[in-house]
Structure formats: structure tokens, C-alpha cells
Design an enzyme around this catalytic site. Sequence first.
Site, short mmCIF file in Angstrom:
data_model
loop_
_atom_site.label_atom_id
_atom_site.label_comp_id
_atom_site.label_asym_id
_atom_site.label_seq_id
_atom_site.Cartn_x
_atom_site.Cartn_y
_atom_site.Cartn_z
N HIS A 185 -11.20 3.58 -8.40
CA HIS A 185 -9.91 2.57 -7.79
C HIS A 185 -11.07 1.00 -7.43
O HIS A 185 -12.47 1.27 -8.03
CB HIS A 185 -10.53 3.26 -6.20
CG HIS A 185 -9.52 1.81 -5.46
ND1 HIS A 185 -10.10 1.09 -4.44
CD2 HIS A 185 -8.08 2.09 -5.17
CE1 HIS A 185 -8.23 0.37 -3.81
NE2 HIS A 185 -7.70 0.85 -4.79
N ASN A 201 2.70 6.50 -0.54
CA ASN A 201 1.23 7.29 -0.30
C ASN A 201 1.39 8.40 0.92
O ASN A 201 0.44 8.43 1.44
CB ASN A 201 0.00 6.94 0.16
CG ASN A 201 0.22 5.91 -1.52
OD1 ASN A 201 0.38 6.54 -2.51
ND2 ASN A 201 -0.40 5.08 -1.74
N SER A 219 -5.49 8.16 -8.42
CA SER A 219 -4.95 7.87 -8.03
C SER A 219 -3.29 7.62 -8.76
O SER A 219 -2.85 7.06 -8.26
CB SER A 219 -4.63 5.70 -7.19
OG SER A 219 -5.89 5.85 -7.56
N ASP A 225 -14.65 9.97 -3.61
CA ASP A 225 -13.83 9.29 -2.61
C ASP A 225 -12.24 10.15 -3.10
O ASP A 225 -11.41 9.83 -3.84
CB ASP A 225 -13.41 7.54 -3.45
CG ASP A 225 -12.11 7.58 -2.84
OD1 ASP A 225 -11.35 7.47 -2.56
OD2 ASP A 225 -12.09 5.94 -3.07
N HIS A 237 -6.73 9.71 -2.17
CA HIS A 237 -5.64 11.07 -2.49
C HIS A 237 -5.09 12.57 -2.77
O HIS A 237 -3.98 13.35 -2.43
CB HIS A 237 -4.86 10.21 -3.89
CG HIS A 237 -4.93 9.13 -3.66
ND1 HIS A 237 -3.12 8.48 -3.19
CD2 HIS A 237 -5.39 7.83 -4.08
CE1 HIS A 237 -3.46 7.08 -3.68
NE2 HIS A 237 -5.01 6.69 -3.96
N GLU A 267 -13.12 10.39 -8.36
CA GLU A 267 -11.42 9.96 -7.29
C GLU A 267 -11.92 11.34 -7.19
O GLU A 267 -12.38 12.22 -8.15
CB GLU A 267 -10.81 9.22 -7.25
CG GLU A 267 -10.77 8.09 -7.68
CD GLU A 267 -9.98 6.98 -7.18
OE1 GLU A 267 -8.52 7.58 -7.62
OE2 GLU A 267 -9.96 5.90 -8.15
N LYS A 308 -3.47 7.26 2.98
CA LYS A 308 -2.60 7.73 2.73
C LYS A 308 -1.67 9.50 3.42
O LYS A 308 -0.42 8.37 4.33
CB LYS A 308 -2.91 8.19 1.25
CG LYS A 308 -2.91 6.96 0.31
CD LYS A 308 -4.46 5.90 0.46
CE LYS A 308 -3.88 5.21 -0.87
NZ LYS A 308 -5.33 4.26 -1.32
C1 LIG Z 1 -6.04 3.23 -1.41
C2 LIG Z 1 -7.26 3.59 -1.68
C3 LIG Z 1 -8.67 3.14 -1.24
C4 LIG Z 1 -8.54 1.85 0.22
O1 LIG Z 1 -8.13 2.22 0.62
P1 LIG Z 1 -8.05 1.15 2.28
O2 LIG Z 1 -7.81 2.29 3.53
O3 LIG Z 1 -5.88 1.17 1.95
O4 LIG Z 1 -8.35 0.46 1.89
C5 LIG Z 1 -9.39 3.00 -1.92
N1 LIG Z 1 -9.77 4.54 -2.88
C6 LIG Z 1 -9.04 4.97 -3.51
C7 LIG Z 1 -8.94 6.03 -4.64
C8 LIG Z 1 -7.79 4.34 -2.96
O5 LIG Z 1 -6.51 5.59 -3.09
#
Ligand SMILES: *Cc1c(COP(=O)(O)O)cnc(C)c1O
Length: 379
Positions: free
Chosen positions: A125, A39, A174, A199, A202, A170, A231
Site C-alpha cells: 500500500h 471495502n 488490496s 499490514d 484486508h 500486506e 474495511k
Molecule cells: C486502506 C489501507 C490502509 C490505510 O488505512 P486507512 O485506515 O484507510 O487510512 C493501509 N494499508 C492498506 C493495505 C490498506 O488497504
Amino acid sequence: MPLFNQRHHQALVQRQQQGLYRQLKCVEENPQWLNFASNDYLGLAQDPEIIAAWQLGLDKYGAGSGASPLVTGFQPPHADLEQQLTEWLGYQRALLFNSGFSANQAVLFTLLQAQDHLFQDKLNHASLIEAGMLSPAKMKRFAHNDVTALARQFATMNTDVDTASLVVTEGVFSMDGDCAPLALLRQITEQHQSWLMVDDAHGCGVLGEAGQGSCHLAGIKADILVVTFGKAFGIQGAAVLCSQETAEYLIQFARHYIYSTAMPPAQAVALRQACSLIQTQPWRREKLQALSGHLDHYLDNSIDLMPTITPIKPIIIGDSTQTMAIATQLQQRGIKVGAIRPPTVPPHSARLRITLTANHNETDIRQLAVAINEVVDVG
Ligand SMILES: *Cc1c(COP(=O)(O)O)cnc(C)c1O
């Protein structure tokens, strides 16, 4: 025999039979390998300027923060990073967390009460869905990116004066690489005096003029924005962007914030450097667009690549065992792609998850496409 032993054995055997057994592999850096599974979209994880910043931070502040933020863990690099994030992303406050997982859990557990309604996109997620299930609120999941389905759920909501509602999505999904309909979600949440939480794990760094992410691209502001640093930032950690008052509320009541050691200050120094590079090096985003075009060009038309504006390029295979076999064949050709199976994705939608990074070049993409054209049987 204690019940745990029996239970674990049965569950593992079952996983194996379903073709869903997950294997932890120690990945050695192999320069011959083409990695299309990370990522690290902007190619910052190995960036010399970020590494140098982290080293300077270590010299100046030492290895660890030594305590949680409210004790003595919150230091000048943390404060500077928070300020940089608020200016860039347009919020009053930013609070740092050690991971996106804990940031999501902190926000949902702290905001929601038993009489509240929580609406989540079905494909959110695991950290969000799990937090929603464990929270005292009533959670409903709406069909992926389906604002009409969300409207129906709003219509059945009780409208007591003490019922708050929160919609969580999101920014970029992802596993599919598609974008949420943020403008419509903002509209419907405003109609219902609801909050919108995005969130953007990405999207941040990848989308928007200076990498501000999905909301900026859609021209909206979420009430709560979560960005993660594992990421596009190439490092680790997360931040919650919100109003002054919400930040103060989280600082009082969010246990993931209060009872967890702050990230090392040197890491905050490195994150500041990453944040600067994201804003000042638009060529990384432009490169991703160009690489995306090359992938479309070199892949056979028969390959069902999901069209996305993000560096996440899924090819749905369906069957889990077949997906693993294809990923293994690609690996034998020196190419690493993600093989994603249920329960991470819905049943019968196992897929190759190809991710591009700004460190790839056209030759890499051609090599990937040629290999996929060979091994993916579309018959
Ligand atoms: C990777 C991810 C997370 C978690 O983040 P980390 O910092 O890896 O714990 C949360 N939400 C989404 C959409 C993600 O892709």
C-alpha cells in the site's frame, strides 16, 4: 504568475491526457444501486447494533476525546478496545491510531534508523511505500510475493551488528485480493534475525476462524501486525499489535501517536461492538465464500476473473480508458464497481475491482455477472 499555478495546470492537463484524471464524486446513498466497490466486506458499516453502540458511547462520553492519548485522550473505551484486540489477536499490546495510513507511517518512521534495511513487497500500500521512502533506512522492494527475490536481497545486506532489518508485507493485497506467503516470509525473517510486519487491512475480520486474519490463517505470528477499522470493521481507525516493549517504544517516540488527537471514545465503543460481531458472527465470512462461488458460477468462462479466497475479485482489463468506459457502462446498469488505474496499480494493469460484502445476496451477484458478461469485451 506564481510557479505553483503553472505547475498545477500542466500536471492536471497531463493527467487528463493520460486517461488518469481522478474525480471526487459525492456519493449519495441510492438504494437502487448495487455497490460492489466498498471495502465494507462484512456489511458492518450500516449495522444497527454498531450504530446503537456508537450512540450509547456518545451519550456516555460525549462527541470527542478532547486531546492526544498522552494528555487526556486515552479513556476507558480506548483501553477496553485495546484489551479486546490483544486477546483476540494474541499480542501483549495494541495501540490505537486514527487511520491505517498514520499507523503505518508511525511504525516505519519510529522503528527504522539510517543503517537499517527495509524490504517491502512491490505491491504494498502507498502508505507503506511512502513511509519507507521517507524513512532514513535503505529500502528495497521485492517482486510481488517472491520469497526467492527477497532471499537474494537478504544475501546482499550488510550484516553489521547495528543493522536491523524489517520485512513488510500486506496480508491480503488490496488490489489483487491474493495472500502473502506468510509462512515462508516468517521463516526467512527468522533465519536473518529480521522482523516481519504485516499490514492486514484486508484480511482482518475476513480470514481466519474467528476473523483474526491472514497470520492466523497461515499459522504464524508477525512481530508487528497492523489492522485497520475502515474495511471489515465498517468504521475507521487502526491498531498496531506488538509486544509490551515495542508499544512502550512507540508511545515514547511515534509522533503520529503522540501529537494526534485520540479517536472519539464513542467510536472506540462502536469498534468494540464491531470486534464482537466479527468474532461471534461467522456467518458473515461463510456468506462471502458462498457469494464468491456464485460469482464464479454466473460469470462467463471467457471473463478473466482473478481467483482469490478473499472478497476482492479483480478483472484485469489493461487499458485505463477502456476500464473507465466499462465501469461507466456498469454504472448505467445500476452497478458500481471500482475502476482502478495506475499509479494505484502497475502500468497497463487497469482493472475492475469488484468487492463482495456479506450484505449481498445471490440475486445481486447474478445481476452483476450478467452485466459484466454483457459489457466486458473479451474479443
Ligand atoms: C486502506 C489501507 C490502509 C490505510 O488505512 P486507512 O485506515 O484507510 O487510512 C493501509 N494499508 C492498506 C493495505 C490498506 O488497504
